[in-house]
Design a protein around this motif. Structure first.
Motif, PDB file in Angstrom:
ATOM      1  N   ASP A 109       0.484  -1.564  -0.043  1.00  0.00           N
ATOM      2  CA  ASP A 109       0.050   0.099  -0.178  1.00  0.00           C
ATOM      3  C   ASP A 109       1.075   1.306  -0.327  1.00  0.00           C
ATOM      4  OD1 ASP A 109      -2.382  -1.786   0.016  1.00  0.00           O
ATOM      5  OD2 ASP A 109      -2.666  -1.375   2.327  1.00  0.00           O
ATOM      6  N   SER A 110       2.197   1.150   0.974  1.00  0.00           N
ATOM      7  CA  SER A 110       2.768   2.464   0.809  1.00  0.00           C
ATOM      8  C   SER A 110       3.918   2.806   0.836  1.00  0.00           C
ATOM      9  CB  SER A 110       2.637   2.914   2.671  1.00  0.00           C
ATOM     10  OG  SER A 110       4.017   1.955   3.359  1.00  0.00           O
ATOM     11  N   GLY A 111       4.636   1.655   0.629  1.00  0.00           N
ATOM     12  CA  GLY A 111       5.604   1.164   0.045  1.00  0.00           C
ATOM     13  C   GLY A 111       6.657   1.781   1.080  1.00  0.00           C
ATOM     14  N   LYS A 112       6.370   1.583   2.152  1.00  0.00           N
ATOM     15  CA  LYS A 112       6.980   1.652   3.294  1.00  0.00           C
ATOM     16  C   LYS A 112       7.289   0.419   4.160  1.00  0.00           C
ATOM     17  CE  LYS A 112       5.188   6.418   4.141  1.00  0.00           C
ATOM     18  NZ  LYS A 112       4.433   7.198   5.631  1.00  0.00           N
ATOM     19  N   LEU A 113       8.420  -0.233   4.460  1.00  0.00           N
ATOM     20  CA  LEU A 113       9.084  -1.229   5.189  1.00  0.00           C
ATOM     21  C   LEU A 113       8.055  -1.247   6.265  1.00  0.00           C
ATOM     22  CD1 LEU A 113      13.169  -0.654   6.428  1.00  0.00           C
ATOM     23  CD2 LEU A 113      11.497  -1.962   4.515  1.00  0.00           C
ATOM     24  N   SER A 114       7.293  -2.717   6.783  1.00  0.00           N
ATOM     25  CA  SER A 114       5.940  -2.912   7.385  1.00  0.00           C
ATOM     26  C   SER A 114       7.138  -3.369   8.901  1.00  0.00           C
ATOM     27  CB  SER A 114       5.460  -3.554   7.277  1.00  0.00           C
ATOM     28  OG  SER A 114       4.735  -4.143   8.398  1.00  0.00           O
ATOM     29  N   ILE A 115       7.546  -2.603  10.252  1.00  0.00           N
ATOM     30  CA  ILE A 115       8.051  -2.859  11.854  1.00  0.00           C
ATOM     31  C   ILE A 115       6.789  -2.923  12.246  1.00  0.00           C
ATOM     32  CG2 ILE A 115       9.990  -2.581  12.360  1.00  0.00           C
ATOM     33  CD1 ILE A 115      10.735  -2.409   9.760  1.00  0.00           C
ATOM     34  N   VAL A 116       7.577  -4.275  13.356  1.00  0.00           N
ATOM     35  CA  VAL A 116       6.746  -4.366  14.510  1.00  0.00           C
ATOM     36  C   VAL A 116       7.870  -4.827  15.517  1.00  0.00           C
ATOM     37  CG1 VAL A 116       5.844  -6.539  15.762  1.00  0.00           C
ATOM     38  CG2 VAL A 116       5.111  -5.885  12.990  1.00  0.00           C
ATOM     39  N   THR A 117       7.445  -4.109  16.948  1.00  0.00           N
ATOM     40  CA  THR A 117       7.834  -3.306  17.666  1.00  0.00           C
ATOM     41  C   THR A 117       7.116  -4.880  19.066  1.00  0.00           C
ATOM     42  OG1 THR A 117       7.049  -1.266  18.128  1.00  0.00           O
ATOM     43  CG2 THR A 117       9.621  -1.571  17.259  1.00  0.00           C
ATOM     44  N   THR A 118       8.032  -4.597  20.159  1.00  0.00           N
ATOM     45  CA  THR A 118       7.316  -5.610  20.832  1.00  0.00           C
ATOM     46  C   THR A 118       6.726  -3.813  22.010  1.00  0.00           C
ATOM     47  OG1 THR A 118       8.946  -5.513  22.334  1.00  0.00           O
ATOM     48  CG2 THR A 118       7.837  -7.775  20.913  1.00  0.00           C
ATOM     49  N   THR A 119       7.704  -3.555  23.664  1.00  0.00           N
ATOM     50  CA  THR A 119       7.295  -2.928  23.783  1.00  0.00           C
ATOM     51  C   THR A 119       7.634  -1.450  23.516  1.00  0.00           C
ATOM     52  OG1 THR A 119       9.793  -2.132  24.621  1.00  0.00           O
ATOM     53  CG2 THR A 119       9.070  -4.116  25.313  1.00  0.00           C
ATOM     54  N   THR A 120       6.672  -0.198  23.786  1.00  0.00           N
ATOM     55  CA  THR A 120       7.034   0.652  23.891  1.00  0.00           C
ATOM     56  C   THR A 120       8.152   2.049  23.555  1.00  0.00           C
ATOM     57  OG1 THR A 120       6.315   1.495  26.161  1.00  0.00           O
ATOM     58  CG2 THR A 120       4.088   0.875  24.961  1.00  0.00           C
TER      59      THR A 120
END
Length: 303
Positions: free
Chosen positions: A24-35
């Motif tokens: 959709d955005s062409g951006k990297l999709s990053i997932v993190t755990t803690t805030t």
């Protein structure tokens, strides 16, 4: 995460192609755990990435269990950043099941083992609350920049500039923290909290840190723990004790009551952010804002 969710996760994972950027955005999709990590990665990646944090304000990572929604986020991520050192205890099985099929980065794993605080009571044998040492957080920033650049080399220069600006902000934080703490006499630097989340903070700034619970909140404090610590507070003339945003207030209130039962008094000096930042959109919802708030709260209450 239960066995059913792990199976669902693995099925979804095999169906997702790793194309490095969201369609959709062409951006990297990053997932993190803690805030803390969510805030860090946003600072390094800027508007070149999309970040989804699994945990929100006030969430205890020791007890966190992945939901089915988390499974989808993890399966579609280009990079997953987590603290490691067994902080995210319930998520460890998930990361191990992923094996080499996903780019998962344990930031705690990059730290020199000789600089970590050991503990015979914790699964990893190391205290996982490493973000309370600002120099460690700087190393995290460097690792995040390197990993993002590997996946998206075309934006490596931008990530490098973002890292440079953020490290300057962390340098300023470190200077202001030292200035504030220097106003507190060394004999008054005794920090009593709900659980042992502040050992790295204590080591860096000369505080004697004592937690009612151990390194993990998975086990609750018993009557003997309360009595032992209440006597410590009396013997050391501790002026204030602190609750934590991610730990039930009742544990410290019980400690305060135990001190009172022995004809002594100790005040609750405020609520500290330990395993999670404040609400998103607030000053305390950033790592720098959280650290500044904690130091001001501690010093002002113990003076």
């Amino acid at each position: 995460m239960n066995l059913k969710n792990i199976i669902v996760f693995l099925v979804v994972l095999t169906m997702v192609s790793c194309n490095n950027k969201t369609e959709d955005s062409g951006k990297l999709s990053i997932v993190t755990t803690t805030t803390m990590l969510t805030d860090l990665v946003k600072n390094i990646g800027g508007d070149l990435i999309e970040v989804q944090g699994l945990m929100g304000a006030g969430v205890d990572p020791h007890l966190y269990k992945a939901s089915e929604g988390d499974v989808a986020k993890l399966a579609n991520a280009d990079v997953i950043f987590y603290n490691g050192l067994h902080l995210e205890g319930k998520l460890v099985d998930v990361f191990e099941k992923m094996g080499s099929s996903k780019n998962t980065v344990s930031l705690g794993a990059v730290l020199p083992k000789e600089e970590l605080i050991g503990s015979e009571y914790f699964a990893s044998n190391y205290d996982p609350h490493v973000w309370f040492n600002i120099s460690f957080f700087k190393q995290f920033a460097n690792t995040v920049r390197i990993e993002l650049s590997k996946v998206d080399p075309s934006n490596a220069a931008a990530f490098k500039e973002n890292e440079k600006q953020y490290l300057m902000a962390l340098d300023a934080l470190e200077a202001s923290v030292n200035t504030k703490i220097e106003t507190l006499p060394e004999e008054d630097r005794v920090l009593v909290t709900a659980h042992d989340a502040f050992n790295y903070f204590g080591k860096a700034y000369g505080f004697n840190v004592v937690g009612l619970q151990g390194l993990s909140t998975a086990t609750e404090a018993g009557v003997q723990d309360v009595q032992r610590l209440s006597q410590f507070i009396i013997d050391n003339k501790v002026k204030a004790i602190f609750v934590e945003s991610s730990v039930p207030r009742r544990t410290i209130e019980a400690l305060q009551a135990a001190v009172l039962s022995k004809n002594h008094e100790v005040v609750i000096g405020g609520s500290l952010y330990s395993d999670a930042l404040g609400s998103e959109g607030t000053v305390e919802g950033t790592y720098i804002g959280m650290f500044t708030y904690n130091v001001n709260t501690i010093v002002n209450a113990l003076k």
